[in-house]
Motif scaffolding. Sequence first.
Motif, mmCIF file in Angstrom:
data_model
loop_
_atom_site.group_PDB
_atom_site.id
_atom_site.type_symbol
_atom_site.label_atom_id
_atom_site.label_comp_id
_atom_site.label_asym_id
_atom_site.label_seq_id
_atom_site.Cartn_x
_atom_site.Cartn_y
_atom_site.Cartn_z
ATOM 1 N N LEU A 283 26.295 66.527 46.722
ATOM 2 C CA LEU A 283 26.892 67.445 45.762
ATOM 3 C C LEU A 283 26.606 66.904 44.372
ATOM 4 O O LEU A 283 27.033 65.818 44.013
ATOM 5 N N GLY A 284 25.854 67.684 43.617
ATOM 6 C CA GLY A 284 25.426 67.202 42.312
ATOM 7 C C GLY A 284 26.504 67.373 41.256
ATOM 8 O O GLY A 284 26.950 66.418 40.637
ATOM 9 N N LYS A 285 26.892 68.615 41.059
ATOM 10 C CA LYS A 285 27.851 68.874 39.976
ATOM 11 C C LYS A 285 28.726 70.039 40.381
ATOM 12 O O LYS A 285 28.237 71.047 40.878
ATOM 13 N N ILE A 286 30.013 69.880 40.156
ATOM 14 C CA ILE A 286 30.944 70.969 40.441
ATOM 15 C C ILE A 286 31.165 71.733 39.146
ATOM 16 O O ILE A 286 31.552 71.164 38.124
ATOM 17 N N ILE A 287 30.878 73.009 39.179
ATOM 18 C CA ILE A 287 31.024 73.802 37.949
ATOM 19 C C ILE A 287 32.355 74.535 37.935
ATOM 20 O O ILE A 287 33.018 74.628 36.904
ATOM 21 N N ALA A 288 32.774 75.055 39.084
ATOM 22 C CA ALA A 288 34.083 75.711 39.156
ATOM 23 C C ALA A 288 35.027 74.748 39.870
ATOM 24 O O ALA A 288 34.894 74.537 41.068
ATOM 25 N N PRO A 289 35.951 74.160 39.171
ATOM 26 C CA PRO A 289 36.772 73.129 39.809
ATOM 27 C C PRO A 289 37.852 73.735 40.696
ATOM 28 O O PRO A 289 37.996 74.943 40.810
ATOM 29 N N ASP A 290 38.655 72.838 41.324
ATOM 30 C CA ASP A 290 39.747 73.276 42.191
ATOM 31 C C ASP A 290 40.663 74.198 41.423
ATOM 32 O O ASP A 290 41.018 73.938 40.283
ATOM 33 N N GLY A 291 41.096 75.238 42.109
ATOM 34 C CA GLY A 291 42.093 76.117 41.502
ATOM 35 C C GLY A 291 41.510 77.205 40.623
ATOM 36 O O GLY A 291 42.253 77.977 40.038
ATOM 37 N N SER A 292 40.178 77.292 40.529
ATOM 38 C CA SER A 292 39.591 78.383 39.734
ATOM 39 C C SER A 292 39.933 79.711 40.384
ATOM 40 O O SER A 292 39.869 79.844 41.604
ATOM 41 N N LEU B 130 26.158 72.699 41.830
ATOM 42 C CA LEU B 130 24.727 72.409 41.963
ATOM 43 C C LEU B 130 24.575 71.370 43.061
ATOM 44 O O LEU B 130 25.300 70.370 43.097
ATOM 45 N N LEU B 131 23.651 71.635 43.962
ATOM 46 C CA LEU B 131 23.414 70.699 45.060
ATOM 47 C C LEU B 131 22.063 70.041 44.869
ATOM 48 O O LEU B 131 21.121 70.672 44.405
ATOM 49 N N ALA B 132 21.993 68.791 45.265
ATOM 50 C CA ALA B 132 20.723 68.070 45.162
ATOM 51 C C ALA B 132 20.402 67.454 46.509
ATOM 52 O O ALA B 132 21.243 67.425 47.407
ATOM 53 N N GLU B 133 19.182 66.973 46.625
ATOM 54 C CA GLU B 133 18.787 66.375 47.904
ATOM 55 C C GLU B 133 19.126 64.900 47.894
ATOM 56 O O GLU B 133 19.389 64.308 46.864
ATOM 57 N N GLU B 134 19.094 64.330 49.062
ATOM 58 C CA GLU B 134 19.431 62.916 49.199
ATOM 59 C C GLU B 134 18.503 62.063 48.359
ATOM 60 O O GLU B 134 17.314 62.290 48.304
ATOM 61 N N GLY B 135 19.106 61.085 47.727
ATOM 62 C CA GLY B 135 18.285 60.151 46.948
ATOM 63 C C GLY B 135 17.864 60.710 45.604
ATOM 64 O O GLY B 135 16.904 60.246 45.011
ATOM 65 N N ASP B 136 18.575 61.663 45.120
ATOM 66 C CA ASP B 136 18.212 62.243 43.824
ATOM 67 C C ASP B 136 19.007 61.607 42.710
ATOM 68 O O ASP B 136 20.103 61.073 42.915
ATOM 69 N N ASP B 137 18.461 61.713 41.548
ATOM 70 C CA ASP B 137 19.152 61.219 40.375
ATOM 71 C C ASP B 137 19.968 62.362 39.794
ATOM 72 O O ASP B 137 19.424 63.365 39.345
ATOM 73 N N ILE B 138 21.255 62.253 39.865
ATOM 74 C CA ILE B 138 22.086 63.365 39.415
ATOM 75 C C ILE B 138 22.858 63.023 38.161
ATOM 76 O O ILE B 138 23.853 63.646 37.852
ATOM 77 N N SER B 139 22.369 62.029 37.444
ATOM 78 C CA SER B 139 23.186 61.570 36.322
ATOM 79 C C SER B 139 23.233 62.590 35.201
ATOM 80 O O SER B 139 24.234 62.733 34.529
ATOM 81 N N ASN B 140 22.135 63.287 35.009
ATOM 82 C CA ASN B 140 22.176 64.218 33.886
ATOM 83 C C ASN B 140 21.793 65.616 34.341
ATOM 84 O O ASN B 140 20.817 66.184 33.886
ATOM 85 N N LEU B 141 22.595 66.132 35.262
ATOM 86 C CA LEU B 141 22.373 67.516 35.694
ATOM 87 C C LEU B 141 22.886 68.448 34.627
ATOM 88 O O LEU B 141 24.001 68.318 34.150
ATOM 89 N N GLU B 142 22.035 69.410 34.239
ATOM 90 C CA GLU B 142 22.502 70.371 33.240
ATOM 91 C C GLU B 142 22.817 71.674 33.934
ATOM 92 O O GLU B 142 22.122 72.086 34.858
ATOM 93 N N VAL B 143 23.845 72.299 33.439
ATOM 94 C CA VAL B 143 24.184 73.607 33.996
ATOM 95 C C VAL B 143 23.163 74.611 33.475
ATOM 96 O O VAL B 143 23.042 74.784 32.271
ATOM 97 N N PRO B 144 22.414 75.250 34.342
ATOM 98 C CA PRO B 144 21.434 76.220 33.830
ATOM 99 C C PRO B 144 22.144 77.411 33.223
ATOM 100 O O PRO B 144 23.246 77.756 33.622
ATOM 101 N N LYS B 145 21.472 77.995 32.222
ATOM 102 C CA LYS B 145 22.085 79.155 31.563
ATOM 103 C C LYS B 145 22.216 80.260 32.584
ATOM 104 O O LYS B 145 21.412 80.419 33.477
ATOM 105 N N GLU B 146 23.239 81.073 32.411
ATOM 106 C CA GLU B 146 23.481 82.171 33.337
ATOM 107 C C GLU B 146 22.319 83.134 33.252
ATOM 108 O O GLU B 146 22.039 83.694 32.211
ATOM 109 N N GLU B 147 21.644 83.331 34.398
ATOM 110 C CA GLU B 147 20.545 84.288 34.369
ATOM 111 C C GLU B 147 21.095 85.638 34.760
ATOM 112 O O GLU B 147 21.948 85.744 35.620
ATOM 113 N N SER B 148 20.542 86.669 34.145
ATOM 114 C CA SER B 148 20.987 88.021 34.525
ATOM 115 C C SER B 148 20.481 88.284 35.922
ATOM 116 O O SER B 148 19.320 88.096 36.223
#
Lengths: 397, 300
Positions: free
Chosen positions: B91-100, B111-129
Amino acid sequence: MASLARFRPAARRVPAFARAIQTYADTTQLQDTIEDQSKPFTVKLHEESFRSYQCETPSLEVEVKKDELLKMYKDMQTMRRMEMAADALYKAKLIRGFCHLAIGQEAVSVGLEYGIKPEDRVITAYRCHPFAVMRGGTIKGVIAELLGRQAGMSHGKGGSMHIFTPSFFGGNGIVGAQVPIGAGIAFAQKYLGNKTATFALYGDGASNQGQVFEAFNMAKLWDLPAVFVCENNKYGMGTPAERSSSNTEYFTRGDKIPGLQVNGMDIIASRHAVQYARKWVTEGNGPLLMEFVTYRYGGHSMSDPGTTYRTREEVQRMRSTQDPIRGLQRYIEEWGLATEQELKQLDKDAKAEVDQAVEEAKQSPEPLIKDLWTDIYYKGTEPPFMRGREREEVHHY
Amino acid sequence: MATVLTMRPARQSMTLARSLSRAQRRALHQTRVRYAITKLEMPAMSPTMTEGGIASWKKAEGESFSAGDVLVEIETDKATIDVEAQDDGILGKIIAPDGSKNVQVGRLIALLAEEGDDISNLEVPKEESKSAPPQPEPETRVTQPPATPASQPTAPKASHHPKHSKHLLPSVMRLLIEGNVADAEAIPGTGVRGMLTKGDVLAYLGRASSPMGTFKEAKKEVPVPQKVEEPKPLDGAAIRQLIVSGLAAKLKPALAPKTPETFDAIIADYLPLPSSPKAAPIPMPSMKHDSTARYFDGLL
């Protein structure tokens, strides 16, 4: 009534000396070291891979080839990815209606395809997406059909219960209705003098339908080249097999028709058994009953979470110990046919192929209004007019 | 390093910068390669679900999971349902936290990443239409007018098929075909809402005198208003008169019951009333169109 659902007998009532089939995907052993990887080599299946009824089990020595194993791995992975993509599309509300996925049962569809010839006929029920692709369809065609777009194999008008190819007869909605149709297809093959086999598949839930036994009787009476295949994934919708069938050894239910039970999680065993069955019916021995013991990880359909009638631990256990793709991966790595990186590359290729097919399918437009009237009757035999959905909607051909 | 570069001529500095950066890339320690990030969107757990809430995340950021593990519990209006992972990963980054609450279906929740990935600076991608399913071009989508689908000018077919703007009843259709009526619209329709009736077609073909044939509607009897005398209000004298006559009737000796003279007199009470020749004729049920219309309303 709900309490009955949770009532399971404490221990399976198996007689003391009865042989039971094992359903592990990684029990096949290599006979001797492979000198030349381009030549076929022999492997030995586990002795509990088959059980037979009124016939002989196939031999446990199987000849396999490296490129065939790699192709089977890629196909199974592609089918898994396609089903997962359908799952995601359903959850994104792009696929509506019915969606029955075969995640976990890939060894049956891919093993069947690799055991038969292109001119053989296959008919199954609604858990048919891998069969449709294997029998000459395309991933884009299947996904577009589920999405209801023009690029679908039935032009988006049929959904998963109406997918056909020249040698694949669907895609059928009514439970167990495809078995007598399969017997009919076998009758047609015999009538036309074709040396082909017809595989009519059904599930453990459909095995108790009356018309299935009617089909058995006719097939045996007229010695039709039909192989009746029961995909026993142990649950008929939400009912475990022991709660629905008095005789859960589905391969013995053919009465006078010989039967063969196969480990449906080991693709080498599955393919070998399918080749045996094909040989049996095309040599004029009459019909044969096969039972693949397999498992589905998902629910019966997308409306079913799959955890109300079985525990999540059971699903996880099957996934981790008996997954057919992992099993084949173990074989390939243990026998030195490919490295883990090469297999990961095949995984990625499969994922990319499916992703691209999904994108192309999404771009396809929805069917035109005029297509409401086409494909109902054979061209040239239409009646003068056709009533539509409302009183005023009348189409004149 | 940078100051040395800026002193050189522009073109040479570019090549030097490029070769230096290439050397930097080769010499520096490679950060771990990041595979494609998978977006986890809010799934529709039932076909009617449009939004839901996050009950609780079962995995923390950076925690790994395998296929089939429960990632998060989603609260729908009906129940709280577990969402399972499709693939192995972390699990890379939780965007909607508990209780949303009120998270629309399809919105990004993690955002999910694969095993062994560097997730230190995951950016939230802009909302695409979201790309909605493409609509077919307007000219190809023929909007059929619901009222008159049959009034298209079609080439005459070998099999004569009569068409009318209103619905054609089977008996009418048969007569049109038998009578080889070229244009059914020329016949005036006297049926419900202007439909053609069998009588219309027969009259058109000359086989009947009129759409209603020889049927004659019964004349409705207009009831003659009878003169009703208004009862006069009783005055004192009239009341007294009434009282006295009533008393007198009581005082008269009761009349002996008359024995009936003839047999007919005995059974006269039991025989049905003789039909008087002056009985008013019972009006026939009127076959007016408005009652027919009322009968057929909603039927066809």
